[in-house]
Write a protein that holds these residues in place. Structure first.
Motif, mmCIF file in Angstrom:
data_model
loop_
_atom_site.group_PDB
_atom_site.id
_atom_site.type_symbol
_atom_site.label_atom_id
_atom_site.label_comp_id
_atom_site.label_asym_id
_atom_site.label_seq_id
_atom_site.Cartn_x
_atom_site.Cartn_y
_atom_site.Cartn_z
ATOM 1 N N ASP A 188 0.801 -1.225 0.000
ATOM 2 C CA ASP A 188 0.000 0.000 0.000
ATOM 3 C C ASP A 188 0.832 1.272 0.000
ATOM 4 O O ASP A 188 0.479 2.246 -0.653
ATOM 5 C CB ASP A 188 -0.949 0.008 1.204
ATOM 6 C CG ASP A 188 -2.186 -0.837 0.970
ATOM 7 O OD1 ASP A 188 -2.415 -1.233 -0.188
ATOM 8 O OD2 ASP A 188 -2.916 -1.104 1.938
ATOM 9 N N ASP A 189 1.917 1.307 0.729
ATOM 10 C CA ASP A 189 2.705 2.535 0.849
ATOM 11 C C ASP A 189 3.993 2.509 0.039
ATOM 12 O O ASP A 189 4.894 3.337 0.266
ATOM 13 C CB ASP A 189 3.038 2.789 2.333
ATOM 14 C CG ASP A 189 1.788 2.992 3.170
ATOM 15 O OD1 ASP A 189 0.828 3.592 2.647
ATOM 16 O OD2 ASP A 189 1.766 2.536 4.334
ATOM 17 N N VAL A 190 4.097 1.580 -0.885
ATOM 18 C CA VAL A 190 5.309 1.470 -1.695
ATOM 19 C C VAL A 190 5.183 2.416 -2.889
ATOM 20 O O VAL A 190 4.272 2.287 -3.704
ATOM 21 C CB VAL A 190 5.522 0.019 -2.167
ATOM 22 C CG1 VAL A 190 6.776 -0.074 -3.036
ATOM 23 C CG2 VAL A 190 5.639 -0.907 -0.967
ATOM 24 N N GLY A 191 6.104 3.356 -2.985
ATOM 25 C CA GLY A 191 6.004 4.365 -4.030
ATOM 26 C C GLY A 191 6.387 3.890 -5.411
ATOM 27 O O GLY A 191 5.913 4.426 -6.409
ATOM 28 N N GLN A 192 7.251 2.887 -5.504
ATOM 29 C CA GLN A 192 7.697 2.375 -6.788
ATOM 30 C C GLN A 192 6.872 1.150 -7.185
ATOM 31 O O GLN A 192 6.307 0.466 -6.330
ATOM 32 C CB GLN A 192 9.176 1.985 -6.700
ATOM 33 C CG GLN A 192 10.112 3.133 -6.395
ATOM 34 C CD GLN A 192 10.165 4.142 -7.521
ATOM 35 O OE1 GLN A 192 10.055 3.785 -8.696
ATOM 36 N NE2 GLN A 192 10.340 5.408 -7.176
#
Length: 551
Positions: A279-283
């Motif tokens: 959910d919070d992984v930008g890539q």
């Protein structure tokens, strides 16, 4: 003289006739003809008597028809009016229910004591809000309470669109005013739930009814990140229910259609944990998990797009050292074998290799070099021990790095120079793999048998056969992967106890390094991949920790 007597006789007869006619006309109960409301136009006479006009037509040459002895129907006898008997409460109640069932709000209003100004609006609004298409009412027993009060119980069934029959029971309360029985109406007359300001609401809820289900026969978790791999995950139906307010009691609920979706090998809790870990992984990233014993895919959460978690080809970096270590163990090394782990190493007449920490660790056990992910160690040992193409053979023959049918993709080419061999040893150069392929590698270590991943109950007919690993090699690899988590490059990632794995940081020419972490715990093996994410120990391993800690 004779003329006078004759004249007197005529006068007497005329007087008798006049007084006789007067007596008939003036007598009580006399009958007179009523004018016809539908008289024929002049010249348009019927040939026989017209019962509507009360006259008889006269044919030419015939004498008039004499009047009948009794008056015809259109003659009105003037008699005193007699009042009709007053209806009782049972009749009023029955008439009210009949009018209600027929939708005659005007008639209902007329039978209600002091009806509210919005009487009709309430009835119409109640039916419209709840989608009532019809109502049937059945009167029950009448009970009197004194001379002027009574009540009748009744049962009703409303037909609610989309829900069907909605039965209820209520009471009509009646009272007599000025000799007339009427209904004493309150909102609860319509339904008991309306008592004391209560209400009934129609609730519509979207319920998921997907065409594809998890292993447990339930829908995939919302935002599962698996939509590229399975169809129909977002299919829904509308659940209708009538709820009483403010109690929240469900008065009527629509039966949901039976679940008839196709089951997969995906586990709902495992898929949910994988999806939420990203959910919070930008890539762009992916997590793939497989069952250790069967290689059935238990989760695939993918933000790479295009099913890249299964078929994408990326350099696996140091996660490939699991395969390199297997080849070295098969070539005679043990986990305790001393090996050099310098800060840099140069292949004779070739390129140099360095470690990310830039530290010369001297001579260490192979397990320690693996835990610290020493590039220099694995480049040197591969150059010295595996120049006979045993690295490619190990990868292709025992870990699936070859062209093959199946879900995963991975490959390694024959090396052309020592530099290429050294680069292959640390998961660069020609070595490429999908996240699913690396999850298969981790599962092979955990179980001791390499199996191709599947999303069916049994492997397809053209699936590659399982490949047993050497028992000693598999046991050694388990110990070495455990050291990575206990004291190596993944020791600070927050992974739960009993996790074994390997970090990887793969260099690429078109951007930042790819971050990897593969491993296993309990019945699951997995791979975490973050495209251009950075260092595997700092990026991919913490994501794996979130995944495993959520299970």
């Amino acid at each position: 003289m004779r003329d006078r007597r004759l004249l007197a006789l005529v006068i007497s007869a005329a007087a008798i006739l006049v007084f006789g006619v007067y007596g008939v006309v003036a007598a009580p109960g006399a009958v007179v003809a009523s004018p016809s409301p539908r008289s024929s136009p002049p010249g348009d006479h019927e040939e026989s008597g017209d019962p509507d006009t009360g006259t008889n037509a006269v044919r030419a040459g015939e004498p008039p028809t004499p009047l009948p002895a009794s008056p015809p129907p259109n003659l009105i006898t003037l008699t005193p009016a007699t009042p009709s008997p007053q209806s009782g409460p049972e009749t009023t109640a029955t008439n009210y229910l009949t009018a209600w069932q027929g939708g005659d709000l005007a008639a209902m209003t007329g039978m209600v004591v002091d009806p509210p100004a919005d009487f009709g609006v309430r009835h119409r609004g109640f039916d419209a809000d709840l989608r009532v298409s019809s109502i049937s009412l059945t009167p029950g027993d009448l009970r009197r309470h004194g001379e002027d009060e009574a009540e009748m119980s009744f049962n009703g069934v409303r037909q609610v669109t989309g829900l069907g029959d909605w039965p209820f029971a209520s009471v009509l309360r009646l009272e007599q005013r000025f000799g007339v029985w009427k209904v004493r109406w309150t909102p609860e007359t319509m339904h008991p739930s309306l008592r004391d300001g209560g209400n009934v609401r129609l609730r519509e809820t979207e319920v998921r009814r997907p065409a594809t289900l998890t292993l447990e026969g339930v829908p995939f978790p919302r935002d599962s990140r698996a939509g590229d791999y399975f169809t129909g995950l977002g299919d829904t139906v509308i659940d209708l229910r009538l709820e009483e307010e403010p109690s929240g009691q469900v008065l009527l609920d629509s039966p949901l259609p039976p679940t008839s979706g196709t089951k997969t090998t995906i586990s709902q809790p495992v898929q949910a944990a994988a999806a939420r870990a990203l959910d919070d992984v930008g890539q762009p990233a992916a997590i793939v998990a497989v069952d250790v014993q069967t290689a059935q895919v238990r989760a695939v959460a993918d933000t790479l797009g295009g099913k890249q978690a299964f078929s994408g080809l990326y350099p696996p970096g140091s996660t490939f050292k699991v395969v390199t270590a297997a080849a070295l163990l098969r070539g005679g090394l043990t986990p305790e074998s001393p090996v050099a782990c310098p800060a840099s190493y140069t292949i004779p007449n070739g390129r140099s290799f360095t470690d990310s920490d830039g530290v010369d660790h001297g001579s260490v056990a192979l397990t320690t070099a693996f835990a610290l992910s020493c590039n220099t160690t694995f480049a040197q040992q591969t150059y010295e021990r595996l120049r006979d193409d045993r690295l490619r053979a190990e990868a292709a023959d025992r870990f699936g790095f070859r062209e093959k049918p199946g879900l995963s993709s991975c490959r390694i080419q024959p090396y052309g120079s020592p530099d290429e061999l050294g680069s292959d040893a640390i998961g660069q150069n020609s070595v490429q793999a999908s996240p699913l392929c690396m999850a298969e590698v981790a599962a092979a270590v955990a179980s001791g048998v390499w199996r191709p991943a599947i999303t069916t109950d049994e492997p397809p007919a053209d699936s590659p056969p399982p490949v047993p690993l050497d028992e000693g090699v598999a046991a050694s690899l388990r110990a070495m992967m455990g050291a990575v988590v206990a004291q190596g490059t993944a020791s600070q990632a927050g992974l739960p106890p009993d996790t074994a794995g390997k970090t990887g940081t793969a260099e690429v020419a078109d951007g930042g390094d790819h971050a990897w972490f593969i491993g296993y715990r309990g019945p699951l093996a997995f791979a975490v991949f973050v495209r251009h994410g950075g260092a595997g120990g700092k990026v991919a391993a913490p994501i794996a920790a979130r995944f495993l800690n959520a299970l």
